[in-house]
Design an enzyme around this catalytic site. Structure first.
Site, PDB file in Angstrom:
ATOM      1  N   ASN A   1       0.885  -1.162   0.000  1.00 19.62           N
ATOM      2  CA  ASN A   1       0.000   0.000   0.000  1.00 19.62           C
ATOM      3  C   ASN A   1       0.922   1.210   0.000  1.00 19.62           C
ATOM      4  O   ASN A   1       1.649   1.445   0.968  1.00 19.62           O
ATOM      5  CB  ASN A   1      -0.904  -0.030   1.239  1.00 19.62           C
ATOM      6  CG  ASN A   1      -1.955   1.046   1.222  1.00 19.62           C
ATOM      7  OD1 ASN A   1      -1.655   2.217   1.419  1.00 19.62           O
ATOM      8  ND2 ASN A   1      -3.211   0.653   1.030  1.00 19.62           N
ATOM      9  N   SER A   2       0.936   1.968  -1.092  1.00 25.50           N
ATOM     10  CA  SER A   2       1.940   3.010  -1.298  1.00 25.50           C
ATOM     11  C   SER A   2       1.794   4.176  -0.334  1.00 25.50           C
ATOM     12  O   SER A   2       0.738   4.379   0.284  1.00 25.50           O
ATOM     13  CB  SER A   2       1.863   3.542  -2.731  1.00 25.50           C
ATOM     14  OG  SER A   2       2.178   2.538  -3.653  1.00 25.50           O
ATOM     15  N   MET A   3       2.882   4.964  -0.230  1.00 25.63           N
ATOM     16  CA  MET A   3       2.861   6.179   0.596  1.00 25.63           C
ATOM     17  C   MET A   3       1.714   7.088   0.159  1.00 25.63           C
ATOM     18  O   MET A   3       1.526   7.313  -1.042  1.00 25.63           O
ATOM     19  CB  MET A   3       4.178   6.944   0.441  1.00 25.63           C
ATOM     20  CG  MET A   3       5.398   6.249   0.962  1.00 25.63           C
ATOM     21  SD  MET A   3       6.916   7.138   0.490  1.00 25.63           S
ATOM     22  CE  MET A   3       6.608   8.741   1.268  1.00 25.63           C
TER      23      MET A   3
END
Length: 371
Positions: free
Chosen positions: A92-94
């Site tokens: 889950n990306s920044m």
């Protein structure tokens, strides 16, 4: 809940109230497993466990940090974390990176959107809230990740997102034409399928991740004839598409030659704008650097390898290379060409995608960088 969301609201708020509403309607915690792995970059990685320490878990979930949700395509349990040779395969990306790419899409209400790389489903939920239910198709290649994303989206009330288990490089022709294509995995080039399936004037945004050094977001506009033209935007780093992962580092062969380096390798690898140029000039050449015990550069193609390190005895940088190419020598020539062009900054690069191959240019499409 609102207090927690406020910790990551800044980049979404900057995009306008509609995106901020989408964030609040899709809390990040609904898309993070109870146990996940965090690699902060400035220290050792660690496990977050909601049952063991809910407060610590929430603190990470509502921080501007990427959260790893799969290792080694699921072969390594998250609680075991990263070990030498492991591969982060889903995350889950920044939030800042998520917001940056969503902003580059330039979406309008009711746009029909194709997403490549469902992951946890969070970005599909955000886009669905923005454009409206039933307008988003998201493709995920990993069966387990696909199933978990479906459960996450159902929990968030986003059942209207069409989820496809398949190879994102092929897009999803069953839902074309799309007004926008949102790619959440690194790619060495724009897939022709994404361009073909985009409505003329529509937008394709993808993390361009050639192998030399740094990646960048590329924003393209489809022309309706299988080509698209756009710009190289801000730098980024993403996990690669399954079919485009680089091969393991190729070591030096038996035919090692050596020579003094013409250029300090720290200069060649230290400037993002130069790396865009080198990525275009050196397709398929992988570059990695190490810093423990002194700076070391490795570069390799499918047939050749180079190792560059400081020699105390010779008081110079020494290149050791093998194979049919001096890949570091090619990098030196490309870097000098970048300088001869006036060291073009990152905001001067453009990108043209065609069925025959992609082209990188500076200032205008006629000034092509690619060899």
């Amino acid at each position: 809940m609102t207090d927690l969301i406020d910790r990551i609201a800044g980049p979404f708020e900057a995009l306008g109230p509609r995106w901020l509403e989408a964030l609040k309607a899709n809390p990040r915690e609904l898309f993070i497993p109870g146990q996940a792995w965090v690699s902060p970059g400035d220290g050792p990685g660690y496990v977050i466990d909601r049952d063991a320490d809910t407060s610590a878990w929430e603190k990470v979930v509502y921080s501007d940090i990427s959260i790893v949700t799969q290792i080694d395509d699921g072969a390594t349990p998250l609680v075991e974390g990263y070990e030498e040779g492991s591969l982060y395969s889903s995350s889950n990306s920044m939030p800042t990176i998520v917001a940056t790419e969503l902003g580059l899409l330039g979406l309008h209400a009711d746009d029909h959107v194709l997403e490549i790389g469902t992951g946890t489903g969070w970005t599909a939920a955000l886009v669905s809230s923005f454009v409206g239910g039933g307008q988003v198709t998201s493709v995920e290649i990993d069966a387990d990740v696909h199933r978990q994303a479906r459960a996450n989206l159902a929990r968030a009330g986003r059942d209207a997102v069409r989820l496809v288990h398949g190879d994102g490089a092929l897009g999803y022709p069953g839902g074309q034409p799309y007004d926008a294509v949102h790619v959440t995995v690194g790619a060495t080039e724009a897939s022709p399928a994404w361009i073909r399936q985009t409505r003329p004037g529509g937008t394709v945004v993808f993390p361009w991740m050639p192998m030399w050094r740094y990646g960048a977001f590329v924003v393209l506009r489809a022309l309706g004839d299988g080509t698209a033209v756009g710009r190289v935007e801000s730098g980024c780093s993403f996990m690669m598409m399954r079919g485009q992962r680089p091969e393991e580092l190729r070591g030096l062969g038996d035919d090692v030659r050596r020579r003094p380096a013409r250029i300090d390798p720290r200069r060649i690898t230290g400037e993002w704008a130069a790396s865009v140029f080198l990525n275009a000039m050196l397709p398929g050449v992988v570059c990695t650097t190490e810093h423990d015990g002194g700076f070391v550069l490795w570069a390799h193609s499918d047939t050749s390898a180079a190792y560059v390190a400081w020699s105390e005895g010779e008081n110079d940088w020494i290149v050791r290379y093998s194979g049919d190419r001096d890949v570091y020598g090619e990098a030196e020539e490309a870097f000098l060409r970048w300088i001869s062009w006036g060291c073009p900054a990152g905001d001067r690069y453009g990108y043209t995608a065609t069925p025959e191959g992609d082209v990188i240019w500076v200032d205008h499409p006629g000034r092509v960088v690619n060899p």
